[in-house]
Scaffold this active site. Structure first.
Site, short mmCIF file in Angstrom:
data_model
loop_
_atom_site.label_atom_id
_atom_site.label_comp_id
_atom_site.label_asym_id
_atom_site.label_seq_id
_atom_site.Cartn_x
_atom_site.Cartn_y
_atom_site.Cartn_z
N HIS A 124 0.84 -1.20 0.00
CA HIS A 124 0.00 0.00 0.00
C HIS A 124 0.87 1.25 0.00
O HIS A 124 1.79 1.39 0.79
CB HIS A 124 -0.97 0.02 1.19
CG HIS A 124 -0.33 -0.30 2.50
ND1 HIS A 124 -0.01 -1.58 2.89
CD2 HIS A 124 0.06 0.51 3.51
CE1 HIS A 124 0.54 -1.55 4.09
NE2 HIS A 124 0.60 -0.29 4.49
P1 AMP Z 1 1.55 0.54 7.39
O1 AMP Z 1 1.20 -0.91 7.22
O2 AMP Z 1 2.34 0.82 8.62
O3 AMP Z 1 2.20 1.15 6.19
O4 AMP Z 1 0.19 1.35 7.56
C1 AMP Z 1 -1.06 0.75 7.48
C2 AMP Z 1 -2.10 1.85 7.36
O5 AMP Z 1 -3.36 1.21 7.20
C3 AMP Z 1 -2.21 2.74 8.60
O6 AMP Z 1 -2.12 4.10 8.19
C4 AMP Z 1 -3.56 2.39 9.21
O7 AMP Z 1 -4.21 3.52 9.75
C5 AMP Z 1 -4.34 1.84 8.03
N1 AMP Z 1 -5.28 0.79 8.35
C6 AMP Z 1 -5.18 -0.17 9.30
N2 AMP Z 1 -6.22 -1.03 9.22
C7 AMP Z 1 -6.99 -0.59 8.18
C8 AMP Z 1 -8.19 -1.07 7.59
N3 AMP Z 1 -8.80 -2.16 8.03
N4 AMP Z 1 -8.70 -0.39 6.53
C9 AMP Z 1 -8.09 0.73 6.06
N5 AMP Z 1 -6.94 1.23 6.58
C10 AMP Z 1 -6.40 0.57 7.62
#
Ligand code: AMP
Ligand code: ZN
Length: 209
Positions: A124
């Site tokens: 992502h």
């Molecule tokens: P990272 O994996 O550290 O790059 O960041 C993961 C991102 O996903 C964070 O900014 C979270 O706030 C976001 N996040 C976590 N769970 C969900 C979810 N179920 N749906 C959408 N965003 C999410």
């Protein structure tokens, strides 16, 4: 006892050898959630981050603040899974991320990049406005994950792939970055608490030059 884990702890260690907990796959579920999806085509889905570290709402007379995630349809778990064959896809994700930022607010500063050690499964690309005005941005780990070298620009990942055909990040050194002292990302002033830092960053102008 139930496992206490919040899926917005975006900086969890990846060192554990235990099977991935269920919350790690939350992004795949969110890719199908009409409340979160803002763009979709045959290659990518763009969603609003569920726990935005900048605000996804528009308030009258207040600057709009945004945090989106651009994800490929293809099953790519993380940066380490990338090869030279993904360069065009990553460039496309970056282009669509920029378009999303512009359509949200073309005068606001954004950064597009990846966490060196992500907590969530499925590649992502973060598209985040630089005001960081969000209730979900609470901890030193959150702050440092978006404002130190832990946040790797999309261009840098694409450059690495073009030069080496893979992404090489020494994940052990990145964990140390999360423990660094709090510093304003604009004027580099030091702060001892998150509330003091968050009050301070409101004074900066995040408009593009
Ligand atoms: P990272 O994996 O550290 O790059 O960041 C993961 C991102 O996903 C964070 O900014 C979270 O706030 C976001 N996040 C976590 N769970 C969900 C979810 N179920 N749906 C959408 N965003 C999410
Ligand atoms: Zn400052």
């Amino acid at each position: 006892m139930a496992t206490k884990r919040k899926s917005d702890d975006s900086t969890a260690s990846s060192a554990s050898k235990k099977p991935a907990p269920f919350w790690k796959n939350g992004l795949k579920t969110s890719m199908e959630d009409p409340e979160l999806v803002v763009y979709k085509d045959d290659k990518i889905t763009v969603i609003k981050d569920k726990y935005p570290k900048a605000r996804n709402c528009v308030y009258i007379y207040i600057q709009a603040k945004y945090h989106f995630l651009v994800m490929p349809k293809e099953n790519i778990p993380n940066l380490k899974s990338l090869t030279g064959s993904h360069i065009d896809l990553l460039k496309y994700m970056q282009r669509k991320g920029k378009e999303q930022a512009d359509s949200a607010d073309e005068t606001l500063q954004f950064r597009l990049g990846y966490h060196a050690v992500p907590s969530m499964s499925h590649l992502h690309l973060h598209v985040i406005s630089q005001d960081f005005d969000s209730l979900s941005l609470k901890t030193k780990k959150h702050w440092n994950s978006f404002t130190t070298d832990y946040f790797v620009d999309s261009e840098e990942i694409i450059d690495q792939l073009e030069e080496d055909g893979k992404v090489s990040l020494n994940t052990a050194t990145f964990q140390e970055l999360l423990k660094k002292n709090l510093k304003c990302h604009v004027c580099k002033k030091d702060f001892s608490t998150m509330p003091a830092l968050k009050t301070h960053i409101k004074q900066h102008n995040y408009r593009r030059k």
